[in-house]
Design a protein around this motif. Structure first.
Motif, PDB file in Angstrom:
ATOM      1  N   LYS A  10      90.109  80.459 -41.856  1.00  0.00           N
ATOM      2  CA  LYS A  10      88.704  80.829 -41.765  1.00  0.00           C
ATOM      3  C   LYS A  10      87.830  79.852 -42.536  1.00  0.00           C
ATOM      4  CE  LYS A  10      85.357  83.629 -40.615  1.00  0.00           C
ATOM      5  NZ  LYS A  10      84.938  83.792 -39.214  1.00  0.00           N
ATOM      6  N   THR A  11      88.301  79.430 -43.686  1.00  0.00           N
ATOM      7  CA  THR A  11      87.543  78.465 -44.488  1.00  0.00           C
ATOM      8  C   THR A  11      87.415  77.136 -43.771  1.00  0.00           C
ATOM      9  OG1 THR A  11      88.347  79.535 -46.514  1.00  0.00           O
ATOM     10  CG2 THR A  11      87.449  77.314 -46.724  1.00  0.00           C
ATOM     11  N   ARG A  12      88.510  76.700 -43.138  1.00  0.00           N
ATOM     12  CA  ARG A  12      88.450  75.432 -42.392  1.00  0.00           C
ATOM     13  C   ARG A  12      87.472  75.521 -41.236  1.00  0.00           C
ATOM     14  NH1 ARG A  12      93.309  73.639 -39.879  1.00  0.00           N
ATOM     15  NH2 ARG A  12      94.054  75.779 -39.925  1.00  0.00           N
ATOM     16  N   HIS A  13      87.472  76.665 -40.541  1.00  0.00           N
ATOM     17  CA  HIS A  13      86.532  76.812 -39.433  1.00  0.00           C
ATOM     18  C   HIS A  13      85.085  76.832 -39.929  1.00  0.00           C
ATOM     19  CE1 HIS A  13      89.741  78.703 -36.580  1.00  0.00           C
ATOM     20  NE2 HIS A  13      89.899  77.402 -36.749  1.00  0.00           N
ATOM     21  N   LEU A  14      84.831  77.495 -41.053  1.00  0.00           N
ATOM     22  CA  LEU A  14      83.481  77.499 -41.617  1.00  0.00           C
ATOM     23  C   LEU A  14      83.067  76.100 -42.046  1.00  0.00           C
ATOM     24  CD1 LEU A  14      83.556  80.786 -43.741  1.00  0.00           C
ATOM     25  CD2 LEU A  14      82.396  80.398 -41.551  1.00  0.00           C
ATOM     26  N   ASP A  15      83.994  75.381 -42.671  1.00  0.00           N
ATOM     27  CA  ASP A  15      83.689  74.001 -43.063  1.00  0.00           C
ATOM     28  C   ASP A  15      83.402  73.134 -41.842  1.00  0.00           C
ATOM     29  OD1 ASP A  15      84.016  74.638 -45.710  1.00  0.00           O
ATOM     30  OD2 ASP A  15      86.090  73.922 -45.830  1.00  0.00           O
ATOM     31  N   ARG A  31      79.979  74.040 -40.587  1.00  0.00           N
ATOM     32  CA  ARG A  31      78.964  73.535 -41.511  1.00  0.00           C
ATOM     33  C   ARG A  31      78.798  72.021 -41.359  1.00  0.00           C
ATOM     34  NH1 ARG A  31      81.408  74.797 -45.722  1.00  0.00           N
ATOM     35  NH2 ARG A  31      80.675  76.971 -45.782  1.00  0.00           N
ATOM     36  N   TRP A  32      79.924  71.327 -41.241  1.00  0.00           N
ATOM     37  CA  TRP A  32      79.848  69.866 -41.110  1.00  0.00           C
ATOM     38  C   TRP A  32      79.167  69.484 -39.796  1.00  0.00           C
ATOM     39  CZ3 TRP A  32      82.353  66.581 -37.523  1.00  0.00           C
ATOM     40  CH2 TRP A  32      82.275  65.227 -37.812  1.00  0.00           C
ATOM     41  N   ARG A  33      79.470  70.203 -38.709  1.00  0.00           N
ATOM     42  CA  ARG A  33      78.846  69.895 -37.423  1.00  0.00           C
ATOM     43  C   ARG A  33      77.358  70.227 -37.456  1.00  0.00           C
ATOM     44  NH1 ARG A  33      81.228  72.372 -31.890  1.00  0.00           N
ATOM     45  NH2 ARG A  33      80.466  74.292 -32.858  1.00  0.00           N
ATOM     46  N   THR A  34      76.998  71.329 -38.122  1.00  0.00           N
ATOM     47  CA  THR A  34      75.584  71.679 -38.252  1.00  0.00           C
ATOM     48  C   THR A  34      74.824  70.611 -39.026  1.00  0.00           C
ATOM     49  OG1 THR A  34      76.098  74.027 -38.156  1.00  0.00           O
ATOM     50  CG2 THR A  34      73.985  73.416 -39.143  1.00  0.00           C
ATOM     51  N   GLN A  35      75.450  70.126 -40.097  1.00  0.00           N
ATOM     52  CA  GLN A  35      74.803  69.085 -40.899  1.00  0.00           C
ATOM     53  C   GLN A  35      74.557  67.823 -40.083  1.00  0.00           C
ATOM     54  OE1 GLN A  35      77.420  68.619 -44.230  1.00  0.00           O
ATOM     55  NE2 GLN A  35      76.598  70.433 -45.319  1.00  0.00           N
ATOM     56  N   ARG A  36      75.477  67.483 -39.193  1.00  0.00           N
ATOM     57  CA  ARG A  36      75.276  66.291 -38.349  1.00  0.00           C
ATOM     58  C   ARG A  36      74.115  66.493 -37.383  1.00  0.00           C
ATOM     59  NH1 ARG A  36      80.569  64.392 -35.504  1.00  0.00           N
ATOM     60  NH2 ARG A  36      79.153  62.683 -34.965  1.00  0.00           N
ATOM     61  N   VAL A  37      74.034  67.707 -36.807  1.00  0.00           N
ATOM     62  CA  VAL A  37      72.922  67.990 -35.892  1.00  0.00           C
ATOM     63  C   VAL A  37      71.593  67.952 -36.649  1.00  0.00           C
ATOM     64  CG1 VAL A  37      71.899  69.728 -34.372  1.00  0.00           C
ATOM     65  CG2 VAL A  37      74.374  69.343 -34.352  1.00  0.00           C
ATOM     66  N   ALA A  77      87.157  68.877 -31.595  1.00  0.00           N
ATOM     67  CA  ALA A  77      87.846  70.156 -31.386  1.00  0.00           C
ATOM     68  C   ALA A  77      88.026  70.883 -32.712  1.00  0.00           C
ATOM     69  CB  ALA A  77      89.209  69.915 -30.738  1.00  0.00           C
ATOM     70  N   LYS A  78      87.944  72.200 -32.675  1.00  0.00           N
ATOM     71  CA  LYS A  78      88.187  72.984 -33.871  1.00  0.00           C
ATOM     72  C   LYS A  78      89.646  72.824 -34.312  1.00  0.00           C
ATOM     73  CE  LYS A  78      84.716  76.624 -33.347  1.00  0.00           C
ATOM     74  NZ  LYS A  78      84.495  78.086 -33.281  1.00  0.00           N
TER      75      LYS A  78
END
Length: 455
Positions: free
Chosen positions: A40-45, A48-54, A170-171
């Motif tokens: 779950k932590t990896r998916h949240l990270d 978050r990382w993809r959101t930061q790029r957008v 990919a996730k």
């Protein structure tokens, strides 16, 4: 098939099995929960990382538009800015990303009223006829980039609709979906659990073996007091109990020895006075009763002493011992034969074993007329048999023969009466070196007394 099931059932009923089962299930559940949290932590990270790029791309385009909106808009429409274009008309945000919108509002300002969400890549990149990139080597069938639509209002009040595309990522795959990981967790948990269970149960096993040894011998070796504090306290208490019980038996033996010693003088005086009886028939009967009293006192003391053997353990040649005992009995005129040996050595208390065999041989000669001694080995055990050729004993009375002052219904003609504690002494002596004595009627007549002990 039944034997493995029985062993498994016995294992899981034991303390080791209970600890093994609890630890295996507990560690497996804990490991799975830890993997779920990590996943779950990896998916949240990842999100978050993809959101930061957008957000970074949207803020960059917004800053360019604030400086030179006409030029930047032209670049966007001509697709001359890598990773950003003007959003095609008619794209609706069916699934807006509220988290992304909040982050954009914090970066672009409250008045920007941003909207954002991911849309299918085909909406941002509609297929074109004769597109050379679709025929490029290595690019056929490759996935298109992820497309994000971001709408916001700039400081001048203009509303912009951008399409931002980023390389598709990919996730991270779920490790729990792979049975190999689950099997590895289960096996590692089971391996650690069995090691811990055996370590925890080992002191209790030592205490169990010590209690078993104490139940068959009044002179067992003390348990080494090692392990955790609670285990050392339990072992120390058990050793103290053994010492106190031995002291109690020693005190009883000393008391009986003192009584026996004190009885010697009056019994001796009594014999001298019996010798003065003039009636020969009466004198003979009285002397016979006197001898019976002396025998009871002596064998009673032997019975008490047999329960308190302080003899050291030694390794002896069993066949040599049995041969010498048979030869000594023959020298005294007793019909004793040594028929078969078993070879090798055994660890035993020699004097206790010798006295035990002597009692059985004396009983065989007294009530069976002769004694045949043999020895054999059976799956880690040594069996010494003393057989007579007498009438035997009723099967329902075999166990009773070991009770003190118990004798058979009849003896051989010419045999002298006994006190009935010879077998009791033999059994007590056998217990002192962790052996057992049992009786059985031979198929072709006679009685077999067997000493069963460790090889």
């Amino acid at each position: 098939m039944i034997a493995p099931i029985a062993r498994a059932r016995s294992f899981f009923r034991s303390l080791t099995g209970h600890i093994f089962l609890l630890l295996t299930v507990g560690m497996t559940v804990a490991a799975v929960l830890a993997l779920l949290v990590a996943e779950k932590t990896r998916h949240l990270d990842f999100e978050r990382w993809r959101t930061q790029r957008v957000v970074a791309s949207a803020v960059d385009i917004a800053q360019r538009l604030s400086h030179d909106p006409v030029r930047v808009e032209g670049l966007l429409r001509n697709r001359q800015i890598l990773g950003a274009i003007m959003a095609p008309d008619g794209i609706a945000l069916t699934d807006p990303d509220a988290t992304l919108a909040e982050v954009l509002k914090a970066r672009l300002g409250r008045s920007s009223n941003p909207e954002a969400g991911q849309v299918p890549a085909g909406l941002c990149f509609p297929p074109k006829k004769n597109d050379p990139s679709s025929r490029a080597a290595g690019l056929i069938g490759t996935p298109r980039p992820d497309c994000w639509v971001v709408r916001f209002t700039d400081n001048a009040g203009a509303r912009w609709s951008l399409a931002l595309f980023l390389p598709r990522l990919a996730k991270p795959p779920s490790t729990l979906a792979n049975p190999v990981y689950l099997l590895l967790i289960l096996l590692s948990s089971a391996a650690l659990a069995i090691i811990v269970a055996r370590l925890v149960a080992k002191p209790l096993r030592r205490l169990e073996l010590a209690a078993e040894a104490f139940s068959v011998s009044m002179d067992p070796e003390e348990i080494p007091e090692r392990g955790p504090e609670e285990v050392r306290a339990a072992l120390s208490t058990f050793n103290l109990m053994q010492r106190r019980v031995r002291a109690g038996f020693a005190e009883r033996t000393q008391l009986l020895a003192a009584i026996s010693h004190d009885l010697q003088t009056p019994l001796t005086r009594l014999r001298l006075r019996l010798e003065l009886v003039e009636n020969e028939e009466l004198r003979a009967r009285l002397l016979q009763d006197h001898q019976a009293m002396m025998t009871l006192v002596r064998e009673g003391l032997d019975l008490a002493a047999s329960t308190e053997s302080q003899e050291d353990w030694s390794v002896i040649d069993i066949d040599s011992l049995l041969t010498s005992m048979a030869e000594d009995a023959q020298d005294l005129g007793s019909p004793v034969r040594f028929l078969k040996g078993c070879g090798g050595t055994i660890r035993v208390k020699p004097n206790a074993l010798t006295r035990c065999i002597s009692n059985l041989v004396n009983n065989a000669v007294k009530y069976g007329g002769s004694a045949d001694i043999s020895c054999m080995r059976q799956t880690g055990r040594v069996l010494i048999e003393v057989r007579d050729h007498g009438p035997g004993i009723a099967p329902d009375q075999l166990d009773q023969m070991f009770e003190p002052f118990t004798r058979g219904a009849a003896s051989q003609p010419g045999g002298r009466p006994g006190t009935g504690i010879g077998l009791t002494i033999a059994r007590s002596l056998a217990l002192s070196f962790e052996a057992s004595v049992r009786l059985a009627n031979a198929a072709d007549g006679g009685l077999i007394a067997a000493i069963d002990m460790k090889a």
